[in-house]
Design a protein around this motif. Structure first.
Motif, PDB file in Angstrom:
ATOM      1  N   LEU A 140       0.542  -1.169  -0.269  1.00  0.00           N
ATOM      2  CA  LEU A 140      -0.170  -0.041  -0.574  1.00  0.00           C
ATOM      3  C   LEU A 140       0.501   1.187   0.065  1.00  0.00           C
ATOM      4  O   LEU A 140       1.437   2.190   0.944  1.00  0.00           O
ATOM      5  N   THR A 141       0.689   1.632  -1.433  1.00  0.00           N
ATOM      6  CA  THR A 141       2.017   3.117  -1.525  1.00  0.00           C
ATOM      7  C   THR A 141       1.311   3.661  -2.126  1.00  0.00           C
ATOM      8  O   THR A 141       0.036   3.420  -2.635  1.00  0.00           O
ATOM      9  N   LEU A 162       3.740  -0.604   3.118  1.00  0.00           N
ATOM     10  CA  LEU A 162       2.796   0.774   3.785  1.00  0.00           C
ATOM     11  C   LEU A 162       3.563   2.060   4.290  1.00  0.00           C
ATOM     12  O   LEU A 162       4.608   2.409   3.944  1.00  0.00           O
ATOM     13  N   GLU A 163       3.429   2.746   3.125  1.00  0.00           N
ATOM     14  CA  GLU A 163       3.848   4.516   2.475  1.00  0.00           C
ATOM     15  C   GLU A 163       4.267   5.398   3.683  1.00  0.00           C
ATOM     16  O   GLU A 163       3.146   5.014   4.383  1.00  0.00           O
ATOM     17  N   CYS A 164       5.086   6.089   3.912  1.00  0.00           N
ATOM     18  CA  CYS A 164       5.300   7.252   5.231  1.00  0.00           C
ATOM     19  C   CYS A 164       5.959   7.601   4.065  1.00  0.00           C
ATOM     20  O   CYS A 164       7.454   8.268   4.190  1.00  0.00           O
ATOM     21  N   ASN A 165       5.492   8.785   3.297  1.00  0.00           N
ATOM     22  CA  ASN A 165       5.560   9.772   2.622  1.00  0.00           C
ATOM     23  C   ASN A 165       6.419  10.529   2.917  1.00  0.00           C
ATOM     24  O   ASN A 165       7.929  10.839   2.631  1.00  0.00           O
ATOM     25  N   HIS A 166       6.239  11.647   3.549  1.00  0.00           N
ATOM     26  CA  HIS A 166       6.125  12.657   4.226  1.00  0.00           C
ATOM     27  C   HIS A 166       5.956  13.184   5.051  1.00  0.00           C
ATOM     28  O   HIS A 166       5.099  12.163   6.228  1.00  0.00           O
ATOM     29  N   GLN A 209       2.043  -9.556  10.997  1.00  0.00           N
ATOM     30  CA  GLN A 209       3.969 -10.749  11.527  1.00  0.00           C
ATOM     31  C   GLN A 209       4.928  -9.006  11.522  1.00  0.00           C
ATOM     32  O   GLN A 209       6.290  -8.983  12.262  1.00  0.00           O
ATOM     33  N   GLN A 210       4.665  -9.166  10.300  1.00  0.00           N
ATOM     34  CA  GLN A 210       5.616  -7.909   9.308  1.00  0.00           C
ATOM     35  C   GLN A 210       5.073  -6.513   9.029  1.00  0.00           C
ATOM     36  O   GLN A 210       4.709  -6.858   7.835  1.00  0.00           O
ATOM     37  N   LEU A 211       5.683  -5.328   9.645  1.00  0.00           N
ATOM     38  CA  LEU A 211       5.124  -4.014   8.851  1.00  0.00           C
ATOM     39  C   LEU A 211       6.700  -3.757   8.656  1.00  0.00           C
ATOM     40  O   LEU A 211       7.900  -3.718   8.922  1.00  0.00           O
TER      41      LEU A 211
END
Length: 257
Positions: A140-141, A162-166, A209-211
């Motif tokens: 999910l990006t 998962l994106e943490c863009n900014h 389990q894995q992020l």
């Protein structure tokens, strides 16, 4: 099931996932030479792949898809909208499968669910893939806001990229022109750190389990800022990893426990 990141950021993205006899690449924003090098680092090669799933037509996700597919005879899956956003001449010699953004499909040992997302592309999707023992990985990006549709499909995953863009303040105070800042921060742009945390706090993560947190902007974010935001999550529920542009993330295993 296991998955890894070849690298994640504005200069190129690719995620690999395998289960049983099937190995998929999700996006490929790197040159053939760079992709081959990064796959070798993971102990694999392009000829081991069965197919490439494309999320959308932006260069950092699709730059290497068609050249790699043409060289190694790989099937490419994308939406009709993504296909229309590109020059039809690019698809010469490509085994192309157009997908419905609301219908599941099967590739070998994987069941694949495309998930329509709000992003400034023609018909963008992200993916949830399910394999052995019904284990699931969500990628999910590249979305600007969290919708009910997104929450419905991505909660309950065993693995999540998962994106943490900014960082919102870094973007607002940075050097980008106002129009670009508005696009990135808008509902059709990219998720900021707080939005990503809010998603994780509002979906079922009991099976997670894995992020992996990725697509971290090199200009408008920092690893320290992402880590500080994610310190609000319970530290004992799942493993957290950070996919950078140069090194990605090594293989991570998902298992039925």
């Amino acid at each position: 099931m296991r998955f890894a990141s070849l690298g994640s950021g504005s200069r190129g993205n690719a995620t690999i996932v395998d289960v049983g006899s099937t190995r998929l690449l999700i996006d490929c924003g790197f040159s053939i030479k760079e992709t081959e090098k990064r796959l070798e680092r993971l102990g694999t090669q392009p000829s081991d792949l069965n197919a490439i799933l494309v999320t959308h037509e932006h260069g950092d996700h699709i730059r290497g898809v068609l050249p790699l597919a043409r060289k190694y005879g790989l099937t490419v899956y994308m939406t009709a909208g993504t296909h229309r956003a590109l020059s039809f001449s690019l698809f010469s010699g490509i085994d192309l499968k157009l997908i419905d953004s609301h219908l599941d499909f099967v590739i070998g040992d994987f069941a694949v669910t495309p998930v329509a997302v709000p992003h400034d592309a023609r018909e963008p999707v992200q993916y949830v893939v399910r394999g052995g023992d019904n284990l699931s990985l969500g990628v999910l990006t590249d979305l600007g806001s969290i919708t009910a549709h997104v929450i419905e499909h991505f909660e309950g995953c065993h693995g999540l990229f998962l994106e943490c863009n900014h960082d919102a303040a870094m973007l607002a105070n940075g050097t980008y022109p106002p129009s670009l800042k508005k696009r990135i921060a808008g509902d059709w742009g990219h998720l900021n750190n707080r939005q990503s945390l809010d998603l994780l706090q509002n979906i079922q993560t009991c099976q997670l389990q894995q992020l992996v947190l990725g697509h971290i902007s090199e200009q408008n974010n920092s690893l320290a800022a992402v880590q500080a935001m994610m310190s609000n999550l319970p530290s004992d529920l799942f493993s957290i990893h950070y996919a950078c542009q140069n090194d990605g993330v090594d293989w991570l295993a998902l298992s039925r426990v």
